[in-house]
Scaffold this active site. Structure first.
Site, short mmCIF file in Angstrom:
data_model
loop_
_atom_site.label_atom_id
_atom_site.label_comp_id
_atom_site.label_asym_id
_atom_site.label_seq_id
_atom_site.Cartn_x
_atom_site.Cartn_y
_atom_site.Cartn_z
N ILE A 252 0.87 -1.17 0.00
CA ILE A 252 0.00 0.00 0.00
C ILE A 252 0.91 1.22 0.00
CG2 ILE A 252 -0.25 -0.06 2.52
CD1 ILE A 252 -3.11 1.07 2.06
N LEU A 253 0.69 2.11 -0.98
CA LEU A 253 1.58 3.26 -1.13
C LEU A 253 0.79 4.47 -1.61
CD1 LEU A 253 4.44 4.52 -1.30
CD2 LEU A 253 4.55 3.70 -3.66
N VAL A 254 0.94 5.56 -0.90
CA VAL A 254 0.43 6.86 -1.33
C VAL A 254 1.63 7.64 -1.86
CG1 VAL A 254 -0.68 9.01 -0.62
CG2 VAL A 254 -1.47 6.82 0.32
N GLN A 259 0.86 12.41 0.54
CA GLN A 259 0.88 11.71 1.83
C GLN A 259 0.40 12.62 2.96
OE1 GLN A 259 4.87 10.14 2.21
NE2 GLN A 259 4.56 8.62 0.59
N GLY A 262 -4.81 11.49 4.50
CA GLY A 262 -5.90 10.55 4.74
C GLY A 262 -6.17 9.59 3.61
N HIS A 263 -5.36 9.61 2.54
CA HIS A 263 -5.63 8.75 1.39
C HIS A 263 -5.35 7.28 1.70
CE1 HIS A 263 -6.32 12.32 -0.88
NE2 HIS A 263 -5.06 12.72 -0.81
N GLY A 264 -4.33 7.00 2.50
CA GLY A 264 -4.05 5.62 2.88
C GLY A 264 -5.19 5.01 3.66
N GLU A 286 0.32 -8.13 4.94
CA GLU A 286 1.57 -8.87 4.89
C GLU A 286 2.73 -7.99 5.36
OE1 GLU A 286 4.43 -11.00 1.51
OE2 GLU A 286 2.45 -10.25 0.99
#
Length: 472
Positions: A252-254, A259, A262-264, A286
């Site tokens: 998972i990467l913004v 960054q 709140g997008h993550g 994971e």
């Protein structure tokens, strides 16, 4: 002894002396010191160094065992990565090479390992800003809009979020083995390698992989719209016995410019939404980083705060910590205390919210802390004592599991190499009388335990603070 005067030296002797000397020693340069990666949105930003710069966690492991680049003097590498097409261009500058360039071995292969086919020459790279201006919009045309957590009764539960500037945010889900999507993912791999520690590309040919994109749709002057990629998450569908599936988040990467907005969290909520709508078993992550784990606990705690079926159990624990004085207890563990979540509550949370047992246990501590009176010193001491107990129990459980089986190297008469046998130790302990530990070791273990408890308390307080801010 007669001395030869300087003026009496022959031209041949002078020539020979000029050839004598020591070759420059190539000590190499650390990759992290000479490489910078810049994110650009237009061709005229290419070459500028006063723009958004990516801060890779570590570049050294791409460049051999010592993480150094050899063969160049005063080496500088500026890499520009397009936020439009996710191609890259590398500008390599240096003063000179050592040994005529014979020692140059690891630079170009390493850059190729990071950026692959997305690494272009300058002219071709600049052209992509016009030829692929609608690249993201085209790739996302078949993506399914995903709801955020439907249990939340706010505007954020809708499938589209409207920003103050009129742009909209959406989370789109699609199969990763779709060829155009797989190609986009291959262009995103460099960001994964640079920004996600220990990460490796996933197998885009496996149909069980899905990818969630969070995108920003922006209206243009012609009445249409363009689309910016904000972030993404790769998710695998695992079989769960006997007849269901669980989702496991792998990456998972913004992207850096977006960054801390709140997008993550929105990506996490969307993944939970899919698990709920399809009645999957649960959602796992994971090997999450500490930061991702903290964000995940924050998101899950917010969901649990409004989940009424668990509130009686929460109130019961709060009452227990308020009424009792755990400093007077006997024994070293409170395994039978009502501090932990009851089994039936854990089952309900897994079934209704898709939060697995281990994750719920982390959220439980934050839930209890949020409902305690922070001004009541005895209450807070009781809470810390219970946290200490379950930290200690977790350590003992891990030690017990690791001690049940032992691998012991033994000589092999058939070959000179050593082989091994598996020994099962009863009760996880050796029976040779060597179980006792020196007092110094016990004191060190106690100190380590105290440090772990303090760290756990700090994490709980910090997550509770973030949850409170989002509830305001």
């Amino acid at each position: 002894m007669a001395l030869k005067q300087k003026g009496g030296e022959s031209s041949a002797d002078t020539k020979k002396k000029r050839r004598v000397g020591f070759a420059s020693i190539d000590a190499g340069i650390d990759a992290n010191e000479c490489i910078k990666v810049f994110l650009v949105r237009s061709w005229d930003e290419v070459g500028a160094t006063n723009i958004s710069c990516v801060d890779p966690f570590d570049l050294s492991h791409f460049f051999g065992e010592d993480g150094k680049i050899y063969g160049y003097k005063n080496l500088k590498i500026n890499i520009w990565l397009s936020l439009i097409s996710f191609h890259a261009y590398a500008d390599i500058a240096f003063e000179s090479t050592f040994d005529g360039g014979k020692g140059i071995t690891n630079l170009k292969p390493a850059l190729q390992n990071i950026f692959g086919e997305s690494l272009l020459e300058k002219e071709e790279f600049i052209q992509t800003f016009s030829t692929e201006i609608h690249y993201i919009r085209t790739i996302m045309s078949d993506g399914a809009v995903t709801l955020c957590d439907p249990l939340r009764k706010t505007d954020d539960a809708s499938d589209t979020h409207i920003n103050e500037d009129g742009s909209t945010m959406e989370v789109l889900r699609t199969a990763l083995h779709n060829m155009p999507v797989g190609l986009l993912y291959s262009r995103l791999v460099p960001l994964i390698l640079l920004l996600v520690e220990g990460s490796r590309p996933v197998d885009v040919t496996d149909p069980k992989w899905e990818i969630y994109f969070i995108v920003k749709k922006i209206q243009d002057d012609s009445g249409g719209y363009n689309m910016d990629l904000i972030g993404f998450a790769t998710v695998y569908r695992f079989y769960h016995y006997p007849d269901t599936t669980r989702l496991r988040i792998s990456q998972i990467l913004v992207l850096p410019p977006y960054q801390s907005q709140g997008h993550g969290c929105r990506l996490l909520e969307s993944i939970y939404s899919v698990a709920l709508s399809e009645n999957l078993y649960d959602v796992t992550v994971e090997e999450p980083s500490d930061y991702l784990q903290q964000q995940r606990v924050c998101v899950d705690t917010l969901r649990l705060l409004t989940f009424e079926p668990i509130m009686p159990a929460v109130n019961s624990v709060v009452q227990y910590l308020t009424d009792n004085n755990l400093s007077k207890r006997t024994g070293k563990s409170t395994r039978k205390s009502p501090f932990g979540p009851p089994r039936h509550v854990t089952g309900i949370v897994r079934q209704k919210l898709k939060i697995n047992k281990k994750q719920f246990r982390k959220c439980w501590d934050v839930l209890i802390y949020l409902n305690l009176d922070s001004e009541n010193s005895r209450c807070m001491e009781n809470f810390k004592a219970c946290v200490s107990d379950h930290v200690k129990d977790d350590i003992l459980d891990k030690e017990s599991e690791s001690n049940m089986k032992r691998l012991i190297e033994v000589p092999n008469g058939y070959d000179h190499d050593m082989t091994f046998v598996v020994m099962w130790s009863e009760g996880g302990r050796e029976s040779d009388g060597r179980d006792s530990k020196p007092e110094g070791d016990q004191a060190a273990q106690e100190e380590q335990l105290n440090q772990l408890v303090e760290k756990e308390m700090e994490d709980i307080v910090e997550i509770a603070r973030k949850v409170s801010l989002r509830c305001e």
